[in-house]
Motif scaffolding. Structure first.
Motif, short mmCIF file in Angstrom:
data_model
loop_
_atom_site.label_atom_id
_atom_site.label_comp_id
_atom_site.label_asym_id
_atom_site.label_seq_id
_atom_site.Cartn_x
_atom_site.Cartn_y
_atom_site.Cartn_z
N SER A 155 0.85 -1.19 0.00
CA SER A 155 0.00 0.00 0.00
C SER A 155 0.89 1.24 0.00
O SER A 155 2.10 1.16 0.24
CB SER A 155 -0.90 0.01 1.24
OG SER A 155 -0.11 0.16 2.41
N LEU A 156 0.28 2.40 -0.25
CA LEU A 156 1.05 3.65 -0.26
C LEU A 156 1.71 3.89 1.09
O LEU A 156 2.87 4.31 1.16
CB LEU A 156 0.14 4.82 -0.63
CG LEU A 156 0.78 6.21 -0.58
CD1 LEU A 156 1.96 6.29 -1.56
CD2 LEU A 156 -0.25 7.29 -0.89
N GLN A 157 0.98 3.63 2.18
CA GLN A 157 1.53 3.84 3.51
C GLN A 157 2.74 2.95 3.76
O GLN A 157 3.73 3.38 4.36
CB GLN A 157 0.45 3.58 4.57
CG GLN A 157 0.88 3.92 5.99
CD GLN A 157 1.29 5.38 6.15
OE1 GLN A 157 0.69 6.27 5.56
NE2 GLN A 157 2.33 5.62 6.94
N GLN A 158 2.67 1.70 3.30
CA GLN A 158 3.80 0.81 3.44
C GLN A 158 4.97 1.27 2.58
O GLN A 158 6.13 1.22 3.00
CB GLN A 158 3.39 -0.61 3.05
CG GLN A 158 2.43 -1.28 4.01
CD GLN A 158 1.93 -2.62 3.49
OE1 GLN A 158 1.62 -2.76 2.30
NE2 GLN A 158 1.85 -3.61 4.38
N PHE A 159 4.63 1.74 1.38
CA PHE A 159 5.67 2.15 0.43
C PHE A 159 6.49 3.32 0.96
O PHE A 159 7.72 3.32 0.90
CB PHE A 159 5.04 2.51 -0.91
CG PHE A 159 6.02 3.05 -1.91
CD1 PHE A 159 6.84 2.22 -2.63
CD2 PHE A 159 6.11 4.43 -2.12
CE1 PHE A 159 7.75 2.73 -3.55
CE2 PHE A 159 7.02 4.94 -3.04
CZ PHE A 159 7.84 4.09 -3.75
N VAL A 160 5.81 4.35 1.49
CA VAL A 160 6.52 5.57 1.88
C VAL A 160 7.39 5.37 3.11
O VAL A 160 8.28 6.18 3.39
CB VAL A 160 5.53 6.73 2.13
CG1 VAL A 160 4.77 7.07 0.86
CG2 VAL A 160 4.57 6.40 3.27
N THR A 161 7.18 4.29 3.85
CA THR A 161 8.01 4.04 5.03
C THR A 161 9.21 3.15 4.73
O THR A 161 10.03 2.89 5.61
CB THR A 161 7.17 3.37 6.14
OG1 THR A 161 6.59 2.16 5.64
CG2 THR A 161 6.05 4.31 6.61
N ASN A 162 9.31 2.70 3.49
CA ASN A 162 10.41 1.81 3.10
C ASN A 162 11.74 2.56 3.07
O ASN A 162 11.81 3.73 2.70
CB ASN A 162 10.16 1.20 1.72
CG ASN A 162 9.23 0.01 1.79
OD1 ASN A 162 9.16 -0.67 2.80
ND2 ASN A 162 8.50 -0.23 0.71
N ASN A 163 12.79 1.84 3.43
CA ASN A 163 14.16 2.36 3.27
C ASN A 163 14.70 1.80 1.96
O ASN A 163 15.33 0.75 1.92
CB ASN A 163 15.03 1.93 4.45
CG ASN A 163 16.44 2.45 4.35
OD1 ASN A 163 16.72 3.39 3.62
ND2 ASN A 163 17.35 1.83 5.07
N LEU A 164 14.42 2.51 0.86
CA LEU A 164 14.77 2.02 -0.46
C LEU A 164 16.26 2.14 -0.73
O LEU A 164 16.93 3.04 -0.20
CB LEU A 164 13.99 2.79 -1.54
CG LEU A 164 12.47 2.83 -1.40
CD1 LEU A 164 11.87 3.61 -2.57
CD2 LEU A 164 11.90 1.43 -1.35
N SER A 165 16.78 1.24 -1.56
CA SER A 165 18.17 1.36 -2.01
C SER A 165 18.27 2.54 -2.97
O SER A 165 17.26 2.99 -3.52
CB SER A 165 18.61 0.07 -2.71
OG SER A 165 17.95 -0.05 -3.95
N PRO A 166 19.47 3.08 -3.19
CA PRO A 166 19.62 4.20 -4.12
C PRO A 166 19.06 3.90 -5.52
O PRO A 166 18.44 4.77 -6.14
CB PRO A 166 21.14 4.42 -4.16
CG PRO A 166 21.62 3.96 -2.83
CD PRO A 166 20.75 2.77 -2.50
N ILE A 167 19.28 2.68 -6.02
CA ILE A 167 18.80 2.33 -7.36
C ILE A 167 17.28 2.21 -7.36
O ILE A 167 16.61 2.66 -8.30
CB ILE A 167 19.47 1.03 -7.85
CG1 ILE A 167 20.94 1.30 -8.14
CG2 ILE A 167 18.76 0.50 -9.10
CD1 ILE A 167 21.72 0.09 -8.60
N GLN A 168 16.69 1.63 -6.32
CA GLN A 168 15.23 1.54 -6.25
C GLN A 168 14.61 2.92 -6.20
O GLN A 168 13.60 3.19 -6.86
CB GLN A 168 14.83 0.72 -5.01
CG GLN A 168 15.10 -0.76 -5.13
CD GLN A 168 14.84 -1.50 -3.83
OE1 GLN A 168 14.84 -0.90 -2.75
NE2 GLN A 168 14.61 -2.79 -3.92
N SER A 169 15.21 3.81 -5.41
CA SER A 169 14.66 5.15 -5.27
C SER A 169 14.83 5.97 -6.55
O SER A 169 13.92 6.70 -6.94
CB SER A 169 15.36 5.87 -4.11
OG SER A 169 14.90 7.21 -4.00
N GLY A 170 15.98 5.83 -7.22
CA GLY A 170 16.25 6.67 -8.38
C GLY A 170 15.73 6.13 -9.69
O GLY A 170 15.39 6.92 -10.58
N CYS A 171 15.63 4.80 -9.82
CA CYS A 171 15.32 4.20 -11.12
C CYS A 171 13.93 3.58 -11.20
O CYS A 171 13.39 3.43 -12.31
CB CYS A 171 16.35 3.12 -11.46
SG CYS A 171 18.06 3.67 -11.39
#
Length: 269
Positions: A155-171
């Motif tokens: 869900s959006l709430q779960q997504f925004v709390t994730n600690n994404l890797s640099p590649i996941q966040s940027g790409c």
């Protein structure tokens, strides 16, 4: 004690020989497997070259120390000195070019976002080169990083709390500033009447799973953030390896002096 350094050098080079065979075997394995991606083809040659270099050095060191071949041992020491110098230069260079750049914290988000302009000019030029980026983009696609990321079904709430890797966040997602509507991790809807913003990545983003944000500036910055972390780890390992090589070089110098003394000492004495 006169021959202690020769025996120690032989023992150290026997360990390097085992390491060289392992590295060379890994490179040959990479070249014989189904190497269909640019990432695999890019890795196999440096690994084989490194294994071959270590193998040649270890054999020269063994022959020079155990067989009393002073000429061969001298060549070994010259090659080892050059390797030490190159590693010193590379380690210093790695720390310099990775000194700049860090992700920006996004309010209300567990992940960071990355901007290309924050990194060193040398690194920026590497990813802005069209040929280099084509290979990197191929690696990202073939690695299925975003496909695995998009299969979570959060869900959006779960997504925004994730600690994404640099590649996941940027790409794998558009920049937060684009204000797109969340559908899934890799599916975002542009608002009606959307116009170009100050961030060109908002226009570059595509819901095509083969495109996503792979051509975004944020993706290039994410790759550099990942590269920065890897290079710092490699540079740290290099420091340990350099200490080992300097010890081997010092022992090799002692062994070389022993060989010269033995070869110049008259046999009748």
């Amino acid at each position: 004690m006169a021959r202690c350094s020769n025996g120690l050098l032989g023992l150290l080079n026997a360990g390097v020989l085992v390491l060289a065979l392992a590295v060379l075997g890994g490179g040959i394995w990479l070249s014989h497997r189904a190497a269909t991606t640019d990432c695999e083809r890019f890795l196999e040659r440096p690994v084989i070259a490194l294994g071959a270099l270590l193998l040649a050095l270890s054999l020269a060191g063994l022959a020079g120390s155990l067989c009393g071949a002073s000429c061969l041992l001298w060549l070994y020491l010259v090659a080892l000195f050059i390797l030490i110098a190159l590693l010193l230069v590379f380690t210093a260079f790695a720390f310099v070019v990775t000194n700049r750049g860090a992700g920006s914290v996004v309010s209300g988000r567990g992940y960071k976002e990355y901007r290309l302009g924050e990194y060193s000019t040398w690194l920026q030029r590497r990813v802005e080169d069209s040929e280099n980026w084509a290979r990197i983009r191929s690696c990202l696609r073939d690695g299925s990083v975003c496909q695995r990321f998009g299969a979570r079904g959060e869900s959006l709430q779960q997504f925004v709390t994730n600690n994404l890797s640099p590649i996941q966040s940027g790409c794998c997602k558009p920049p937060t500033g684009c204000n797109f509507t969340y559908q899934s991790e890799t599916m975002w809807v542009k608002p009606s009447g959307f116009n170009a913003t100050n961030d060109p990545d908002c226009n570059t983003w595509s819901n095509d799973q083969r495109a996503l944000c792979y051509d975004c500036q944020s993706c290039k910055a994410g790759v550099l953030a990942n590269l920065k972390n890897d290079w710092k780890k490699i540079a740290t390992v290099n420091i340990v390896f350099l200490i080992f090589l300097i010890i081997v070089y010092s022992v090799g110098c002692c062994a070389f002096r022993n060989n010269r003394r033995d070869n110049s000492y008259p046999a009748w004495k």
